[in-house]
Write an enzyme that holds these catalytic residues in place. Structure first.
Site, PDB file in Angstrom:
ATOM      1  N   ASP A 180     -24.789 -28.888   2.874  1.00 57.36           N
ATOM      2  CA  ASP A 180     -25.754 -29.394   4.005  1.00 57.36           C
ATOM      3  C   ASP A 180     -25.773 -30.712   3.583  1.00 57.36           C
ATOM      4  O   ASP A 180     -26.147 -31.078   2.296  1.00 57.36           O
ATOM      5  CB  ASP A 180     -26.918 -28.498   4.110  1.00 57.36           C
ATOM      6  CG  ASP A 180     -27.719 -28.817   5.342  1.00 57.36           C
ATOM      7  OD1 ASP A 180     -27.772 -28.041   6.037  1.00 57.36           O
ATOM      8  OD2 ASP A 180     -28.308 -30.118   5.212  1.00 57.36           O
ATOM      9  N   ILE A 181     -26.043 -31.689   4.557  1.00 55.82           N
ATOM     10  CA  ILE A 181     -26.146 -33.167   4.397  1.00 55.82           C
ATOM     11  C   ILE A 181     -27.593 -33.531   3.928  1.00 55.82           C
ATOM     12  O   ILE A 181     -27.766 -34.577   3.378  1.00 55.82           O
ATOM     13  CB  ILE A 181     -25.630 -33.873   5.703  1.00 55.82           C
ATOM     14  CG1 ILE A 181     -25.082 -35.525   5.513  1.00 55.82           C
ATOM     15  CG2 ILE A 181     -26.768 -33.940   6.582  1.00 55.82           C
ATOM     16  CD1 ILE A 181     -24.446 -35.952   6.492  1.00 55.82           C
ATOM     17  N   ASN A 219     -30.780 -19.723  11.947  1.00 55.85           N
ATOM     18  CA  ASN A 219     -31.712 -19.926  12.896  1.00 55.85           C
ATOM     19  C   ASN A 219     -31.409 -19.914  14.255  1.00 55.85           C
ATOM     20  O   ASN A 219     -30.210 -19.932  14.619  1.00 55.85           O
ATOM     21  CB  ASN A 219     -32.189 -21.442  12.779  1.00 55.85           C
ATOM     22  CG  ASN A 219     -32.758 -21.860  11.632  1.00 55.85           C
ATOM     23  OD1 ASN A 219     -33.952 -20.991  11.075  1.00 55.85           O
ATOM     24  ND2 ASN A 219     -32.652 -22.950  10.914  1.00 55.85           N
ATOM     25  N   GLY A 274     -35.716 -23.886  15.174  1.00 56.91           N
ATOM     26  CA  GLY A 274     -35.237 -24.980  14.527  1.00 56.91           C
ATOM     27  C   GLY A 274     -33.741 -25.145  14.472  1.00 56.91           C
ATOM     28  O   GLY A 274     -33.063 -26.179  14.014  1.00 56.91           O
ATOM     29  N   GLN A 275     -33.084 -24.369  15.103  1.00 58.95           N
ATOM     30  CA  GLN A 275     -31.436 -24.527  15.514  1.00 58.95           C
ATOM     31  C   GLN A 275     -31.425 -25.725  16.249  1.00 58.95           C
ATOM     32  O   GLN A 275     -31.909 -26.205  17.375  1.00 58.95           O
ATOM     33  CB  GLN A 275     -30.737 -23.322  16.205  1.00 58.95           C
ATOM     34  CG  GLN A 275     -29.352 -23.397  16.210  1.00 58.95           C
ATOM     35  CD  GLN A 275     -28.730 -22.265  17.110  1.00 58.95           C
ATOM     36  OE1 GLN A 275     -29.533 -21.676  17.508  1.00 58.95           O
ATOM     37  NE2 GLN A 275     -27.290 -22.359  16.936  1.00 58.95           N
ATOM     38  N   SER A 276     -30.505 -26.672  15.423  1.00 59.69           N
ATOM     39  CA  SER A 276     -30.080 -27.974  16.074  1.00 59.69           C
ATOM     40  C   SER A 276     -28.717 -28.000  16.168  1.00 59.69           C
ATOM     41  O   SER A 276     -28.247 -28.966  16.896  1.00 59.69           O
ATOM     42  CB  SER A 276     -30.620 -29.317  15.033  1.00 59.69           C
ATOM     43  OG  SER A 276     -29.982 -29.048  13.708  1.00 59.69           O
ATOM     44  N   HIS A 284     -24.156 -20.712  12.171  1.00 59.98           N
ATOM     45  CA  HIS A 284     -24.294 -20.982  10.768  1.00 59.98           C
ATOM     46  C   HIS A 284     -25.017 -20.018  10.000  1.00 59.98           C
ATOM     47  O   HIS A 284     -26.273 -20.010  10.697  1.00 59.98           O
ATOM     48  CB  HIS A 284     -24.231 -22.326  10.603  1.00 59.98           C
ATOM     49  CG  HIS A 284     -25.291 -23.294  11.099  1.00 59.98           C
ATOM     50  ND1 HIS A 284     -25.335 -23.395  12.738  1.00 59.98           N
ATOM     51  CD2 HIS A 284     -26.608 -23.712  10.692  1.00 59.98           C
ATOM     52  CE1 HIS A 284     -26.502 -24.053  12.850  1.00 59.98           C
ATOM     53  NE2 HIS A 284     -27.210 -24.094  11.737  1.00 59.98           N
ATOM     54  N   HIS A 319     -27.137 -20.482   6.662  1.00 62.55           N
ATOM     55  CA  HIS A 319     -27.677 -21.526   5.685  1.00 62.55           C
ATOM     56  C   HIS A 319     -27.537 -20.553   4.512  1.00 62.55           C
ATOM     57  O   HIS A 319     -28.500 -19.408   4.287  1.00 62.55           O
ATOM     58  CB  HIS A 319     -29.057 -21.887   5.667  1.00 62.55           C
ATOM     59  CG  HIS A 319     -29.336 -22.805   7.045  1.00 62.55           C
ATOM     60  ND1 HIS A 319     -29.415 -24.199   6.969  1.00 62.55           N
ATOM     61  CD2 HIS A 319     -29.386 -22.761   8.277  1.00 62.55           C
ATOM     62  CE1 HIS A 319     -29.577 -24.829   8.189  1.00 62.55           C
ATOM     63  NE2 HIS A 319     -29.445 -23.836   8.955  1.00 62.55           N
TER      64      HIS A 319
HETATM   65  P1  AMP Z   1     -30.050 -25.917  12.312  1.00 65.08           P
HETATM   66  O1  AMP Z   1     -31.064 -26.724  12.260  1.00 65.08           O
HETATM   67  O2  AMP Z   1     -30.321 -24.464  11.579  1.00 65.08           O
HETATM   68  O3  AMP Z   1     -29.199 -25.811  13.471  1.00 65.08           O
HETATM   69  O4  AMP Z   1     -28.859 -26.326  10.951  1.00 65.08           O
HETATM   70  C1  AMP Z   1     -28.235 -27.488  11.154  1.00 65.08           C
HETATM   71  C2  AMP Z   1     -28.006 -28.058   9.618  1.00 65.08           C
HETATM   72  O5  AMP Z   1     -26.898 -28.815   9.752  1.00 65.08           O
HETATM   73  C3  AMP Z   1     -29.154 -28.803   9.177  1.00 65.08           C
HETATM   74  O6  AMP Z   1     -29.651 -28.294   7.937  1.00 65.08           O
HETATM   75  C4  AMP Z   1     -28.354 -30.193   8.901  1.00 65.08           C
HETATM   76  O7  AMP Z   1     -29.016 -30.858   7.626  1.00 65.08           O
HETATM   77  C5  AMP Z   1     -26.986 -29.946   8.969  1.00 65.08           C
HETATM   78  N1  AMP Z   1     -26.002 -30.828   9.168  1.00 65.08           N
HETATM   79  C6  AMP Z   1     -26.328 -31.903  10.264  1.00 65.08           C
HETATM   80  N2  AMP Z   1     -25.178 -32.729  10.297  1.00 65.08           N
HETATM   81  C7  AMP Z   1     -24.362 -32.426   9.197  1.00 65.08           C
HETATM   82  C8  AMP Z   1     -23.296 -33.117   8.661  1.00 65.08           C
HETATM   83  N3  AMP Z   1     -22.464 -33.953   9.163  1.00 65.08           N
HETATM   84  N4  AMP Z   1     -22.674 -32.584   7.351  1.00 65.08           N
HETATM   85  C9  AMP Z   1     -23.408 -31.480   6.726  1.00 65.08           C
HETATM   86  N5  AMP Z   1     -24.613 -30.881   7.456  1.00 65.08           N
HETATM   87  C10 AMP Z   1     -25.140 -31.461   8.460  1.00 65.08           C
END
Ligand code: AMP
Ligand code: ZN
Length: 113
Positions: A30-31, A86, A92-94, A99, A101
């Site tokens: 994760d970034i 999520n 909080g799914q963004s 995926h 975690h």
């Molecule tokens: P969610 O909020 O559950 O949808 O998780 C999305 C995750 O993707 C978050 O924890 C972000 O930090 C991660 N994320 C977003 N962009 C990147 C990226 N380019 N490389 C790795 N992780 C990322």
């Protein structure tokens, strides 16, 4: 899917720190890590999220979780880790590519926020 961040990562169009991959699963750091281990495990085939899943997705979802367990074993964090998916904006799914975690390497409080 053309406009999906994680599809672009899987395709190598956006860089990532690869942790593990096989024919169905891609796992990367994760970034913005929330713990010493914070790995994202995604199916290579695009699927928006758990609520969009059907019986035909059972194997790839299961494989994501098995990959998480294997990574946790290899990292020696089996004394306590969490797999989190999520589902929907209020959770909080963004990123709308399913995926898991994998979070661990520190004490984890319960319940999550
Ligand atoms: P969610 O909020 O559950 O949808 O998780 C999305 C995750 O993707 C978050 O924890 C972000 O930090 C991660 N994320 C977003 N962009 C990147 C990226 N380019 N490389 C790795 N992780 C990322
Ligand atoms: Zn995707």
């Amino acid at each position: 899917m053309v406009d999906c961040l994680f599809c672009k990562i899987i395709d190598g169009k956006i860089p990532s720190k690869l942790v593990y991959q096989d024919e169905q699963v891609y796992a990367f750091e994760d970034i913005d890590p929330k713990a010493p281990t914070h790995v994202l495990i995604v199916p290579k085939k695009h699927l928006a999220g758990l609520k969009e899943a059907g019986a035909e997705h059972a194997e790839m979802i299961g494989r994501c979780h098995l990959a998480a367990a294997q990574i946790a074993r290899e990292r020696g964090i089996e004394d306590g880790y969490r797999t989190v998916t999520n589902v929907g904006p209020r959770s909080g799914q963004s990123v709308f590519h399913l995926h898991v975690h994998l979070v661990g390497g520190r004490d984890l409080s319960w319940p999550p926020g």
